[in-house]
Enzyme design. Structure first.
Site, PDB file in Angstrom:
ATOM      1  N   ARG A 281      96.324  -8.335 -35.132  1.00  0.00           N
ATOM      2  CA  ARG A 281      95.664  -7.767 -36.311  1.00  0.00           C
ATOM      3  C   ARG A 281      95.541  -8.790 -37.424  1.00  0.00           C
ATOM      4  O   ARG A 281      96.495  -9.474 -37.763  1.00  0.00           O
ATOM      5  CB  ARG A 281      96.464  -6.560 -36.816  1.00  0.00           C
ATOM      6  CG  ARG A 281      96.573  -5.482 -35.773  1.00  0.00           C
ATOM      7  CD  ARG A 281      97.189  -4.224 -36.302  1.00  0.00           C
ATOM      8  NE  ARG A 281      97.184  -3.227 -35.229  1.00  0.00           N
ATOM      9  CZ  ARG A 281      97.595  -1.982 -35.350  1.00  0.00           C
ATOM     10  NH1 ARG A 281      98.046  -1.554 -36.523  1.00  0.00           N
ATOM     11  NH2 ARG A 281      97.562  -1.160 -34.336  1.00  0.00           N
ATOM     12  N   ARG A 296     104.950  -6.564 -41.459  1.00  0.00           N
ATOM     13  CA  ARG A 296     103.488  -6.566 -41.298  1.00  0.00           C
ATOM     14  C   ARG A 296     103.083  -7.933 -40.770  1.00  0.00           C
ATOM     15  O   ARG A 296     103.077  -8.911 -41.510  1.00  0.00           O
ATOM     16  CB  ARG A 296     102.818  -6.289 -42.642  1.00  0.00           C
ATOM     17  CG  ARG A 296     101.321  -6.079 -42.575  1.00  0.00           C
ATOM     18  CD  ARG A 296     100.718  -5.898 -43.961  1.00  0.00           C
ATOM     19  NE  ARG A 296     101.205  -4.697 -44.616  1.00  0.00           N
ATOM     20  CZ  ARG A 296     100.710  -3.474 -44.402  1.00  0.00           C
ATOM     21  NH1 ARG A 296      99.694  -3.295 -43.597  1.00  0.00           N
ATOM     22  NH2 ARG A 296     101.220  -2.445 -45.036  1.00  0.00           N
ATOM     23  N   GLU A 368     105.958   3.458 -42.615  1.00  0.00           N
ATOM     24  CA  GLU A 368     105.240   3.892 -41.420  1.00  0.00           C
ATOM     25  C   GLU A 368     105.699   3.159 -40.152  1.00  0.00           C
ATOM     26  O   GLU A 368     105.712   1.939 -40.094  1.00  0.00           O
ATOM     27  CB  GLU A 368     103.743   3.633 -41.622  1.00  0.00           C
ATOM     28  CG  GLU A 368     102.915   4.018 -40.430  1.00  0.00           C
ATOM     29  CD  GLU A 368     101.454   3.561 -40.559  1.00  0.00           C
ATOM     30  OE1 GLU A 368     101.012   3.346 -41.696  1.00  0.00           O
ATOM     31  OE2 GLU A 368     100.791   3.428 -39.534  1.00  0.00           O
ATOM     32  N   SER A 371     101.736   6.183 -36.014  1.00  0.00           N
ATOM     33  CA  SER A 371     100.531   6.792 -36.512  1.00  0.00           C
ATOM     34  C   SER A 371      99.945   7.595 -35.371  1.00  0.00           C
ATOM     35  O   SER A 371      99.738   7.068 -34.288  1.00  0.00           O
ATOM     36  CB  SER A 371      99.590   5.687 -36.964  1.00  0.00           C
ATOM     37  OG  SER A 371      98.472   6.249 -37.550  1.00  0.00           O
ATOM     38  N   ARG A 411     108.070  -3.616 -36.112  1.00  0.00           N
ATOM     39  CA  ARG A 411     108.435  -2.630 -37.131  1.00  0.00           C
ATOM     40  C   ARG A 411     109.702  -1.894 -36.756  1.00  0.00           C
ATOM     41  O   ARG A 411     110.586  -1.661 -37.586  1.00  0.00           O
ATOM     42  CB  ARG A 411     107.311  -1.634 -37.324  1.00  0.00           C
ATOM     43  CG  ARG A 411     106.247  -2.230 -38.163  1.00  0.00           C
ATOM     44  CD  ARG A 411     105.499  -1.231 -38.974  1.00  0.00           C
ATOM     45  NE  ARG A 411     104.561  -1.998 -39.775  1.00  0.00           N
ATOM     46  CZ  ARG A 411     103.621  -1.488 -40.520  1.00  0.00           C
ATOM     47  NH1 ARG A 411     103.483  -0.167 -40.583  1.00  0.00           N
ATOM     48  NH2 ARG A 411     102.834  -2.268 -41.216  1.00  0.00           N
TER      49      ARG A 411
END
Length: 451
Positions: A281, A296, A368, A371, A411
RNA sequence: GCCGGGGUGCCCGAGUGGACUAAGGGGUGGGCCUUGAGAGCCCAUGUCCUUUAUGGGACGCCCGGGUUCGAAUCCCGGCCCCGGCGCCA
C-alpha cells in the site's frame, strides 16, 4: 439486476438519499437517469434499423440484376446511417457506464449518518482496557457514553515503535535508508511471532470451513478496476513499470477476481475463502499519520476472509465475519470495540463497514485492526459474477461479496507488543493461543516468553 | 525471450463470407411415462433493448479495431493457453 440500475429505474429516491447520507453529489443520479433513458432510446432506434438492414441483407443472395443492385444500394445506405448512429450510441454508452460506475454503493439503513470518522459509532466493547491516567479524559470523551468497562492505572505504557527498537526486535531506521519510510526489518522473535499469528489465523478459518487460498500478488488493471474505486488506485496501489500489473493491496482483490465472469450455481453458495498474501500500500493519503514504528507500513502480510453469498444472505454473513474476527481477538485476549463506520467515512465500495479496533495502551486509543465490509453487488457487477438456479442455467442476479480482515500481521504485532509487554522483565509474553506455535523455538527466543 | 499450434455457449465439439435456428453430444432445470427409480421421449437452458408482450428485436464464437450490403469465418493490433528451445528459484 444490478441494484444501482434497478433503483435508478424504479426508485431513484433511494439513491438520492444514499448520496446525501454520503455527503456526495445528488445531481449525479438525475444525470444518470437522463443518460440511461437517452441510451435506451437510441439503442432501440438502432436496433430497429439493424433489423431492417438484416432483412435486406439476407435476401440479397437470392436476387439478380436490377433487384440485386437496388437492394445492395439500399443496404449500403442503411449501413452507413447505422454506422453514424452507432458512434452516438457508443459515445452515450461510454458516458452512461462511466457515470453509473461512479455511483458509490448504496448505503445500508443501519449505517449511522455522519460526516467523518468522529461520527463512527461504537456498538460493542469487549475486555477491560488499562487506561493510563493521562489518557483518561480522552478515553471517557470517546467511550464514556457507551457500556465499557475499564481500569485506570498509573502505569506508563511504552509505544511499540520505541519497544521494538529498544528490544532489538526490528530496525525501522535502516529500512528507511534502504527502502524509505514505512518499511521495516523484523528480526527473529517478531518474525516467529508473525508466523505464529499467521498459522493461528489460518487454522482458525480452516476450522470455520474456509478454503485456504494463496492468490496472485499482482493483478491486471481490468480485474482491479472491478474491486476498487478510482481513489483507491491513486491512494494505495503500486504499479509495475511498463506492464499491465499492479501489486495487490489485499488478498481481497484477487479473491474477488477469482470468479470473474462466472455464474455460480445457487447451491454452491456461500463460497468461503481465506486468503493469505502480502499487501502493498502506498498510503498516499496518510502523510504524517503513524509515521513511527510498524503500525502503518507499505507492506505486510494479511489473512483475509472473503465470502461470495446470495444477496438475501449477505447481511447475515456480514455479522458472521465480524464475529469471526472478534473471536480471534478475544482468543488473543486484547480488549477491543466494534465500530459501525458512518456514511461519510465509508468508502465507495462498501454498503456497510465494521471496524474492529483494539486497545493500544501507549496511545490511549482504540486502533483499527480489522475492517469488515459488505460490498453487496458493487464488485460482482463490475466483475460480472452472477448466480443461477443450476449449473449452466440462466443467471438470477449478481452475487454479493464480503471481505474482512482476519489478521494483518504488522498491526497485530503492534497490538501484542503493547498489550503483552512486561516492563519489569523487559519481555513480551506470548498470547496463550499462540504458544503452541512457538514452543519448538523456545530456546531461540530472546524477548518473547512463553511462561 | 524465440519458434510452432490453439482460443466457439455451463462443458466437449462442428462450422473458414450469406440456409430467417452456432450442427451434434454432454450437463443442468422442468414435463411426459413409471408403484418408485432408471432408461426413453418432449421442452427449456447467454446478454441487452422494447410504455409488458403465450410477443418483437438487436447483439453474442478471447479482447479491440478494420474490410463488406453481410464476418465465428477475411485483414490489422493486443491478451491468454498448450508444445518445443533458451533462461531460471
Amino acid at each position: 439486476m444490478w441494484s444501482i440500475l434497478y433503483y435508478l429505474r424504479n426508485n431513484p429516491e433511494k439513491l438520492r438519499w444514499s448520496q446525501r447520507a454520503r455527503f456526495e453529489d445528488e445531481n449525479i443520479i438525475d444525470i444518470a437517469i437522463k443518460l440511461d433513458n437517452k441510451w435506451r432510446k437510441v439503442k432501440n432506434e438502432i436496433d430497429q434499423m439493424k433489423h431492417k438492414l438484416n432483412i435486406v441483407s439476407r435476401k440479397i443472395p437470392r436476387l439478380k440484376d436490377d433487384e440485386y443492385r437496388r437492394a445492395v444500394k439500399e443496404a449500403r445506405t442503411l449501413s452507413n446511417i447505422i454506422k453514424q448512429k452507432e458512434k452516438l450510441l457508443s459515445d452515450l454508452s461510454l458516458k452512461r457506464e462511466k457515470i453509473l460506475r461512479s455511483i458509490p454503493n448504496i448505503i445500508h439503513e443501519s449505517v449511522p449518518v455522519g460526516r467523518d470518522e468522529t461520527e463512527n459509532r461504537p456498538i460493542r466493547y469487549w475486555g477491560k482496557p488499562k487506561v493510563s491516567k493521562k489518557f483518561l479524559d480522552l478515553f471517557l470523551k470517546e467511550n464514556g457514553k457507551y457500556n465499557v468497562k475499564y481500569e485506570v492505572t498509573d502505569q506508563n505504557f511504552i509505544g511499540h515503535a520505541d519497544l521494538v527498537e529498544q528490544l532489538g526486535l526490528a530496525d525501522v531506521r535502516k529500512a528507511g535508508q534502504v527502502a524509505g519510510a514505512r518499511f521495516f526489518y523484523l528480526f527473529t522473535d517478531l518474525v516467529l511471532l508473525e508466523m505464529a499469528l499467521i498459522r493461528y489465523a489460518i487454522d482458525f478459518l480452516l476450522r470455520k470451513g474456509f478454503v485456504l487460498v494463496e492468490p496472485p500478488f499482482m493483478l491486471r488493471r481490468k480485474p482491479l478496476e472491478g474491486v476498487i474505486s478510482f481513489e483507491d488506485f491513486e491512494d494505495m496501489i503500486y504499479k509495475i513499470e511498463k506492464e499491465d500489473l499492479y501489486l495487490i493491496a489485499t488478498a481481497e482483490h484477487p479473491l474477488a477476481a477469482l470468479h470473474m465472469n462466472e455464474t455460480i450455481p445457487k447451491k454452491d453458495l456461500p463460497l468461503l475463502y481465506a486468503g493469505i498474501s502480502p499487501c502493498f500500500r502506498k498510503e498516499a493519503g496518510a502523510h504524517g499519520k503513524d509515521t513511527k514504528g510498524i503500525f502503518r507500513v507499505h507492506q505486510f502480510i494479511k489473512i483475509e476472509q472473503f465470502v461470495y453469498s446470495l444477496p438475501e444472505e449477505s447481511w447475515e454473513w456480514h455479522e458472521k465475519l465480524i464475529g469471526y474476527a472478534e473471536e480471534i481477538w478475544r482468543e488473543l485476549e486484547i480488549p477491543y470495540r466494534i465500530v459501525n463506520i458512518c456514511s461519510g467515512d465509508l468508502g465507495a465500495v462498501a454498503a456497510k463497514k465494521y471496524d474492529l479496533e483494539v486497545w493500544m495502551p501507549a496511545q490511549g486509543k482504540y486502533r483499527e485492526m480489522v475492517s469488515c465490509s459488505n460490498t453487496t453487488d458493487y464488485q460482482s457487477y463490475r466483475l460480472n459474477i452472477r448466480y443461477s438456479v443450476s449449473r449452466g442455467g440462466p443467471s438470477e442476479g449478481y452475487v454479493h461479496t464480503l471481505n474482512s480482515t482476519a489478521i494483518a500481521t504488522t498491526r497485530a504485532l503492534t497490538a501484542i507488543i503493547e498489550n503483552y509487554y512486561v516492563p519489569e522483565e523487559k519481555k513480551i509474553r506470548v498470547p496463550k493461543v499462540l504458544k503452541g506455535y512457538l514452543e519448538s523455538y523456545s530456546d531461540l527466543l530472546n524477548v518473547l516468553v512463553l511462561d
